[in-house]
Design an enzyme around this catalytic site. Structure first.
Site, short mmCIF file in Angstrom:
data_model
loop_
_atom_site.label_atom_id
_atom_site.label_comp_id
_atom_site.label_asym_id
_atom_site.label_seq_id
_atom_site.Cartn_x
_atom_site.Cartn_y
_atom_site.Cartn_z
N ALA A 18 14.23 -24.38 -0.25
CA ALA A 18 13.10 -24.84 -1.11
C ALA A 18 12.52 -26.15 -0.74
CB ALA A 18 13.33 -24.65 -2.55
N GLN A 96 15.52 -18.43 2.64
CA GLN A 96 15.68 -18.18 1.14
C GLN A 96 14.61 -18.28 0.42
OE1 GLN A 96 19.75 -20.31 0.01
NE2 GLN A 96 18.83 -21.54 1.42
N HIS A 114 15.67 -13.49 0.04
CA HIS A 114 15.37 -13.50 -1.35
C HIS A 114 14.07 -12.80 -1.70
CE1 HIS A 114 18.44 -16.90 -1.83
NE2 HIS A 114 19.13 -15.87 -1.52
N CYS A 122 6.51 -1.89 -9.00
CA CYS A 122 7.08 -1.34 -10.08
C CYS A 122 8.58 -1.20 -10.20
CB CYS A 122 6.23 0.32 -10.32
SG CYS A 122 6.66 0.85 -11.76
N CYS A 141 2.27 -1.02 -14.11
CA CYS A 141 2.10 0.02 -13.04
C CYS A 141 1.11 1.13 -13.64
CB CYS A 141 3.15 0.58 -12.66
SG CYS A 141 2.98 1.75 -11.22
N SER A 181 17.85 -27.20 2.27
CA SER A 181 18.76 -26.45 1.32
C SER A 181 19.72 -27.19 0.86
CB SER A 181 19.08 -25.09 1.94
OG SER A 181 19.70 -24.37 1.00
N SER A 182 20.31 -26.81 -0.61
CA SER A 182 21.35 -27.65 -0.92
C SER A 182 22.65 -26.59 -0.57
CB SER A 182 21.21 -27.47 -2.46
OG SER A 182 21.10 -26.24 -3.05
N ASN A 206 18.50 -32.53 5.24
CA ASN A 206 18.28 -32.34 3.73
C ASN A 206 18.38 -33.74 3.17
OD1 ASN A 206 18.07 -29.99 1.68
ND2 ASN A 206 19.85 -31.26 0.85
#
Ligand code: APR
Length: 237
Positions: A18, A96, A114, A122, A141, A181-182, A206
């Site tokens: 993220a 991710q 992810h 649906c 849906c 990323s952690s 990071n």
């Protein structure tokens, strides 16, 4: 040093979290104050339990994130990674992130561990729709089932074939670069180690230290990912 490794490597895999999208305006999950999980309990809004037990909260949480992805766009760092793929400098990206920004920026070989917020499906019949359904608050849906983003919810497994592709890429890598990323969420956080165990050089860029830093050949904690990528791109020019 960084660009020397890039120039010398024959199979470079980039791994993003993220922190790769905060410079695009999307919050990450664990940064102090601004991280999503600083203000929400993921099990109450981003889990299969939440989908079944408190679906209105689930719908609103994910509608906010779909709107966020629509309002923001990939920053220059994304364009650089797509350019490096075209130039044969980067072979693949394991991400991710669910914002779909790597594809929007033009990267082709992207493994979305992810899933993606760009699509909903649906929960009952599996039919897929574009994420504009959530934008216009259409949460059901045609079959009557609940629509949910095609992301991996807490309590769900990762997509099997994407996971296996990421294993293969991590084993083939001779250079593995972690961006933003952690590295706290399993099993996604195993890929840097898998690459290292198979002889790759490991770089971690990071803002905060991670528990994997001791295994890295290079760690950069004091610079934003976007800035580092722009600097590296200037050296490679
Ligand atoms: N440059 C470099 N690092 C940054 C930047 C930036 N511009 N912005 C944030 N960071 C760092 C933060 O310091 C933090 O350590 O990025 C890291 C992001 O970590 P997380 O918020 O934990 O995000 P991530 O590692 O992607 O989370 C993994 O957790 O909840 C799940 O599914 C979710 O995919 C996510 C997974």
């Amino acid at each position: 040093m960084l660009t020397d490794l890039l120039k010398k490597s024959t199979h470079t895999v980039v791994y993003t979290g993220a922190g790769m999208s905060t410079e695009s305006g999307l919050p990450d999950f664990r940064s102090a104050d601004t991280g999503l999980w600083e203000n929400e309990d993921p099990t109450l809004v981003a889990s299969t339990e939440a989908l079944n037990r408190d679906v209105e909260k689930f719908f609103q949480f994910y509608r906010e994130r779909v709107l966020g992805v629509k309002d923001c766009k990939p920053h220059k760092g994304y364009d650089i990674l797509a350019k490096w793929e075209r130039e044969g400098i980067v072979q693949s990206i394991i991400t991710q992130n669910v914002d779909g920004f790597h594809e929007v920026a033009g990267s082709k070989k992207v493994m979305e561990l992810h899933g993606t917020l760009q699509q909903v499906h649906c929960q009952t019949c599996g039919k897929t729709y574009g994420n504009e359904m959530y934008e216009s608050e259409k949460f059901y849906c045609t079959c009557g089932g609940k629509l949910r983003p095609s992301v991996v919810l807490f309590g769900e497994g990762l997509p099997e074939d994407t996971f296996m592709q990421a294993v293969e890429e991590s084993q083939k890598a001779d250079l593995f670069i972690v961006l933003g990323s952690s590295l706290t969420v399993t099993p996604a956080n195993q890929f840097p180690l898998l690459a290292k165990e198979n002889g790759a050089k490991l770089i971690i860029i990071n803002l905060e230290p991670t528990s994997f830093d001791p295994y890295a050949d290079i760690v950069i904690n004091d610079q934003k990912v976007g800035e580092v990528l722009e600097e590296m791109d200037r050296y490679l020019a």
